[in-house]
Write a protein that holds these residues in place. Structure first.
Motif, mmCIF file in Angstrom:
data_model
loop_
_atom_site.group_PDB
_atom_site.id
_atom_site.type_symbol
_atom_site.label_atom_id
_atom_site.label_comp_id
_atom_site.label_asym_id
_atom_site.label_seq_id
_atom_site.Cartn_x
_atom_site.Cartn_y
_atom_site.Cartn_z
ATOM 1 N N GLY A 294 0.798 -1.223 0.000
ATOM 2 C CA GLY A 294 0.000 0.000 0.000
ATOM 3 C C GLY A 294 0.834 1.278 0.000
ATOM 4 O O GLY A 294 0.309 2.368 -0.157
ATOM 5 N N MET A 295 2.151 1.133 0.175
ATOM 6 C CA MET A 295 2.987 2.331 0.251
ATOM 7 C C MET A 295 3.524 2.772 -1.111
ATOM 8 O O MET A 295 4.130 3.844 -1.217
ATOM 9 C CB MET A 295 4.171 2.098 1.209
ATOM 10 N N ALA A 296 3.291 1.967 -2.151
ATOM 11 C CA ALA A 296 3.907 2.267 -3.448
ATOM 12 C C ALA A 296 3.578 3.670 -3.968
ATOM 13 O O ALA A 296 4.496 4.403 -4.355
ATOM 14 C CB ALA A 296 3.540 1.202 -4.477
ATOM 15 N N PRO A 297 2.301 4.094 -3.981
ATOM 16 C CA PRO A 297 2.030 5.432 -4.541
ATOM 17 C C PRO A 297 2.781 6.538 -3.793
ATOM 18 O O PRO A 297 3.327 7.455 -4.411
ATOM 19 C CB PRO A 297 0.510 5.587 -4.357
ATOM 20 N N MET A 298 2.858 6.434 -2.466
ATOM 21 C CA MET A 298 3.576 7.440 -1.684
ATOM 22 C C MET A 298 5.071 7.436 -2.040
ATOM 23 O O MET A 298 5.690 8.482 -2.228
ATOM 24 C CB MET A 298 3.394 7.158 -0.194
ATOM 25 N N VAL A 299 5.621 6.220 -2.138
ATOM 26 C CA VAL A 299 7.058 6.120 -2.433
ATOM 27 C C VAL A 299 7.358 6.689 -3.822
ATOM 28 O O VAL A 299 8.348 7.408 -4.011
ATOM 29 C CB VAL A 299 7.530 4.655 -2.308
#
Ligand SMILES: [Zn+2]
Length: 288
Positions: free
Chosen positions: A253-258
């Motif tokens: 779930g962190m991919a877009p933020m990263v």
């Protein structure tokens, strides 16, 4: 925990960075530490069965490499930039972030005090413990204070986050050009067994793949800048790298933020607005 040579053990299946330890004829040396306090305590119990922990070596300034230091009673060795960063960390925020990792974590974080490096180096240093030689080399790239740690007698190098093997590469404060140089420095090392900062065990054959991914990211953002895209637009629109690799364990779930952080950092780097005055910090978990 996986035993990869006669004396080197590596953990790469849990949330946080790959960390490990080396059993020497004069005690244990740990390289980086678990991110989750509960994992740190499990590792501590395991180490106590094997001998005395003599030193911890940290390879970089991100919290997934040093948070767990606090649960061990041993002096920490690292690049001077790692010490500075830990001492300047807002610990209240840090504890809140790590506390959100699991039910048992907040209690273990009560009274948290970071175990910051007390032995530091600039360009490199060698540590001799028992019959083992630990060689630290400053290799800026993923961050400015990145270091590799070679364990000479075992033919192993902990590359730190200059290698993300088969998982998403975080470039949120990277200097891509120095990073490419760091990969060439890794290529020149004698050690053949690579413990990457994240992802499965690898070797020199992965250096080209890591390098081309960094180059592709840099060119992708450069293309957007050349077309006149603003920073805000770049951060919103440059999403094509999202599906190239899975996120590492526990980062779902962190991919877009990263991706947004990577695009923003590279935009700043390529437009000369870099280094940013403050190191980028991760968003805090929602308040309960
Ligand atoms: Zn990192």
């Amino acid at each position: 925990m996986e035993q990869i040579t006669a004396n080197v053990f590596v953990e790469n299946q849990i949330r946080g960075c790959n960390h490990g330890f080396v059993t020497t004829s004069d005690g244990i040396v740990m390289i980086d530490s678990p991110h989750k306090p509960s994992d740190a305590l499990k590792l501590k119990a395991e180490l106590e069965k094997r001998g005395e922990l003599r030193y911890i070596i940290n390879t970089e300034p991100h919290g997934d490499h040093w948070t767990g230091n606090a649960f061990f009673d041993a002096p920490v060795v690292a690049h001077e930039g790692v010490r500075e960063r830990i001492l300047n960390t807002n610990m209240e925020e840090h504890v809140m972030r790590v506390g959100a990792f699991g039910q048992e974590e907040p209690k273990l974080l009560e009274g948290y005090t970071a175990n910051a490096p007390i032995i530091t180096f600039k360009n490199g240093m060698t540590l001799h413990v028992g019959n083992h030689t630990f060689q630290m080399i400053h290799m800026p790239g993923h961050t400015a204070s990145q270091a590799s740690v070679s364990i000479k007698e075992e033919g192993v190098v902990f590359t730190s986050d200059n290698i993300f093997c088969k998982v998403q590469t975080w470039l949120h404060e990277a200097n891509p050009d120095l990073w490419l140089l760091a990969l060439e420095s890794l290529r020149k090392l004698d050690e053949e067994i690579f413990v990457p900062g994240h992802g499965p065990m690898t070797d020199k054959t992965y250096l080209d793949e890591q390098g081309s991914f960094i180059l592709e990211w840099r060119d992708y953002v450069k293309g957007a800048i050349d077309q006149g895209m603003t920073r805000d637009d770049a951060v919103t629109n440059l999403t094509k790298m999202t599906d190239r690799y899975p996120m590492d364990v526990g980062q779902d779930g962190m991919a877009p933020m990263v991706m947004r952080m990577c695009a923003g950092n590279l935009y700043d780097y390529l437009t000369g607005a870099w280094p940013a005055p403050q190191p980028p910090s991760l968003p805090l978990p929602p308040r309960q």
